[in-house]
Design a protein around this motif. Structure first.
Motif, PDB file in Angstrom:
ATOM      1  N   LEU A  11      13.279  16.246   5.840  1.00 22.95           N
ATOM      2  CA  LEU A  11      13.022  15.241   4.562  1.00 22.95           C
ATOM      3  C   LEU A  11      11.812  15.508   4.026  1.00 22.95           C
ATOM      4  O   LEU A  11      10.892  15.908   4.488  1.00 22.95           O
ATOM      5  CB  LEU A  11      12.731  13.780   5.417  1.00 22.95           C
ATOM      6  N   THR A  12      12.088  15.273   2.542  1.00 20.24           N
ATOM      7  CA  THR A  12      10.693  15.599   1.742  1.00 20.24           C
ATOM      8  C   THR A  12       9.748  14.274   2.042  1.00 20.24           C
ATOM      9  O   THR A  12      10.017  13.049   2.471  1.00 20.24           O
ATOM     10  CB  THR A  12      10.947  15.553   0.194  1.00 20.24           C
ATOM     11  N   MET A  13       8.471  14.685   1.485  1.00 20.78           N
ATOM     12  CA  MET A  13       7.410  13.523   1.971  1.00 20.78           C
ATOM     13  C   MET A  13       7.852  12.390   0.940  1.00 20.78           C
ATOM     14  O   MET A  13       7.350  11.255   1.435  1.00 20.78           O
ATOM     15  CB  MET A  13       5.976  14.244   1.661  1.00 20.78           C
ATOM     16  N   LYS A  14       8.080  12.716  -0.062  1.00 21.09           N
ATOM     17  CA  LYS A  14       8.271  11.733  -1.223  1.00 21.09           C
ATOM     18  C   LYS A  14       9.610  10.569  -0.642  1.00 21.09           C
ATOM     19  O   LYS A  14       9.646   9.307  -0.685  1.00 21.09           O
ATOM     20  CB  LYS A  14       8.677  12.187  -2.417  1.00 21.09           C
ATOM     21  N   ALA A  15      10.509  11.371   0.042  1.00 19.69           N
ATOM     22  CA  ALA A  15      11.805  10.583   0.309  1.00 19.69           C
ATOM     23  C   ALA A  15      11.244   9.798   1.448  1.00 19.69           C
ATOM     24  O   ALA A  15      11.571   8.252   1.546  1.00 19.69           O
ATOM     25  CB  ALA A  15      12.516  11.508   1.001  1.00 19.69           C
ATOM     26  N   HIS A  16      10.196  10.283   2.531  1.00 23.08           N
ATOM     27  CA  HIS A  16       9.902   9.271   3.551  1.00 23.08           C
ATOM     28  C   HIS A  16       8.926   8.228   3.045  1.00 23.08           C
ATOM     29  O   HIS A  16       9.226   7.218   3.556  1.00 23.08           O
ATOM     30  CB  HIS A  16       8.808  10.211   4.372  1.00 23.08           C
ATOM     31  N   ARG A  17       8.009   8.481   2.011  1.00 23.53           N
ATOM     32  CA  ARG A  17       7.222   7.486   1.531  1.00 23.53           C
ATOM     33  C   ARG A  17       8.029   6.203   0.976  1.00 23.53           C
ATOM     34  O   ARG A  17       8.096   4.901   1.170  1.00 23.53           O
ATOM     35  CB  ARG A  17       6.543   7.934   0.326  1.00 23.53           C
ATOM     36  N   LEU A  18       9.266   6.750   0.148  1.00 24.85           N
ATOM     37  CA  LEU A  18       9.973   5.489  -0.441  1.00 24.85           C
ATOM     38  C   LEU A  18      10.733   4.838   0.584  1.00 24.85           C
ATOM     39  O   LEU A  18      11.044   3.835   0.534  1.00 24.85           O
ATOM     40  CB  LEU A  18      11.127   6.296  -1.416  1.00 24.85           C
ATOM     41  N   LEU A  19      11.237   5.522   1.929  1.00 27.14           N
ATOM     42  CA  LEU A  19      11.919   4.708   2.713  1.00 27.14           C
ATOM     43  C   LEU A  19      10.974   3.730   3.512  1.00 27.14           C
ATOM     44  O   LEU A  19      11.575   2.647   3.784  1.00 27.14           O
ATOM     45  CB  LEU A  19      12.370   5.748   3.996  1.00 27.14           C
TER      46      LEU A  19
END
Length: 468
Positions: free
Chosen positions: A233-241
């Motif tokens: 998972l991308t870092m941005k995806a993790h942050r948004l989750l």
């Protein structure tokens, strides 16, 4: 989750430690740091535990353990090498439903002592369920190195304003967003740096602004969940989750990835499979629009990449037409993830000068694909959602010139611990897939590179992820 993590309040509560050596001293020090009143049972004491007794920080009964020693205790820790005594104290404590930990004996313990990162009032506990204490200690060291030493200062600062923020912002969602802005912005930086006066001034200004803000329009993030492995998972995806109010997900999203969402975020399943469309695409679009209009931060989580056979384009069109802000966060599509996991090069100088992605789903009883183009030599064909129609696909490719012995690989649940692979040829793959009883998301790869990477095999061949 093997055991349930919980923090006990031991301030001014009685706790019993059985044992008089170094291990007992270590446990006693931790308990004292938590504000407990520590009583010690041991025939003899040595080293640091003796110093704690001399300083009157620990009360000591220099005798053998008696079951009545458990009276009034909130917690029991057994730190002795005497195995018979370990078993006896453990049994007596369990009979009274007292939490008990026997050092290095998880089978005799009702709770595990974790590795602890102490940045009071911030406390982080790491446990491996007793399986690998050394690993827990290593993880603690990593967190110690990464975590600011002054993080506790930030928590104490927030506590000063917690009640005021609760009274000012009635909705939990508004409070959460407010604190996210505090911790991630200048206010948090000032508090960490010790400039509490400036931090207070900035926080009061932000709170006044938040009080008068009108309900804002939410936003939808189309996020690629990747092929299944949460590490992809991308870092941005993790942050948004972690920031989402609602996570709208399909059936291709792995449980491991979904578990990375904020725990109190609402999860809305809108998965579709052949013959089982819980919601139509139009209904999904309408749901995303209504959630965003209600002011929610919505993550539309899609397996793989949201714009590769995920109907993300249709959702973008609907959201834009409704005036909803939308952002696309790419993910590793299944073709790339599965090929990498199986070590299959999608292109190869000697065997595949091109690679084509297509979908194998039926429409009106047929698969409307450019078969002459797909049957060209020296290319790799990747077919999404084609397992149920393998026989038809293989027949069409053979009709248009691909040899029957062209290698084929099927990868089910690619990149996860549940990954399975079936390797065969156009002539054999339908029967092999049936025998393997593939039920999870499965990707099909066809071309000479499969034979080069995994070998040709006319008979049934099945492998787990760890088998290659």
């Amino acid at each position: 989750m093997q055991s349930f993590p919980i923090f006990l309040t031991l301030q001014d509560r009685a706790v019993l430690v059985v044992g008089g050596g170094e291990a007992a001293a270590r446990k006693a020090e931790l308990l004292l740091a938590a504000g407990a009143r520590v009583s010690l049972i041991a025939d003899t004491v040595v080293g640091e535990i003796a110093q704690l007794i001399a300083e009157a920080r620990v009360s000591w009964a220099g005798r053998v353990f008696d079951d009545h020693d458990l009276d009034g205790m909130a917690l029991v820790i057994v730190a002795t090498a005497d195995e018979a005594l370990q078993a006896r104290v453990s049994h007596a404590a369990r009979q009274r439903s007292l939490p008990v930990n026997v050092v290095d004996r998880p089978a005799l313990s009702s709770f595990i002592m974790p590795a602890i990162v102490d940045r009071a009032p911030v406390t982080i506990a790491i446990s491996t369920g007793g399986a690998a204490p050394a690993l827990a200690r290593r993880l603690r060291a990593e967190i110690e190195r990464a975590l600011p030493a002054t993080i506790g200062r930030l928590a104490r600062f927030a506590d000063i304003f917690r009640e005021q923020v609760r009274r000012t912002l009635e909705r939990p969602r508004d409070r959460r967003r407010f604190w996210d802005r505090v911790f991630a912005g200048r206010i948090g930086e000032l508090a960490l740096a010790g400039d509490e006066i400036a931090a207070r001034r900035e926080l009061i200004r932000l709170l006044d602004s938040a009080r008068t803000e009108t309900a804002s329009l939410g936003m939808v993030h189309l996020v690629g969940a990747g092929p299944g492995d949460p590490d992809l998972l991308t870092m941005k995806a993790h942050r948004l989750l972690q920031q989402a109010d609602i996570v709208v997900h399909d059936r291709l999203v792995s449980p491991e990835v979904l578990a990375l969402a904020r725990r109190d975020a609402e999860r809305l399943y809108v998965g579709k499979r052949r013959g089982d469309h819980r919601l139509t695409q139009t209904e999904i679009n309408d749901r995303l629009i209504s959630l965003a209009r209600a002011g929610n931060s919505v993550v539309r989580l899609k397996g793989g990449d949201p714009l590769v056979f995920g109907r993300g384009g249709e959702e973008i069109e609907a959201l834009v037409a409704a005036g909803i802000p939308v952002e696309v966060v790419p993910g590793i599509t299944a073709a790339l993830g599965c090929a990498a996991s199986a070590a299959i090069p999608l292109t190869h100088r000697d065997h595949a000068r091109s690679c084509v992605f297509v979908t194998g789903q039926l429409r009106d009883g047929t698969i409307a694909l450019d078969w002459p183009m797909l049957a060209r030599p020296r290319q790799t064909v990747v077919i999404y959602m084609g397992v149920e129609n393998l026989g038809l696909i293989a027949a069409r490719l053979e009709e248009h010139g691909l040899p029957a012995d062209t290698p084929v690989a099927l990868v089910e649940n690619g990149t996860t611990s549940r990954e399975r692979r079936v390797v065969g040829t156009l002539a054999t793959i339908e029967g092999q897939a049936a025998r393997a009883r593939l039920t999870g998301p499965t990707l099909c790869m066809i071309g000479e590179v499969i034979g080069v990477s995994l070998g040709r095999d006319q008979e049934f061949r099945f492998e787990s992820r760890m088998g290659l």
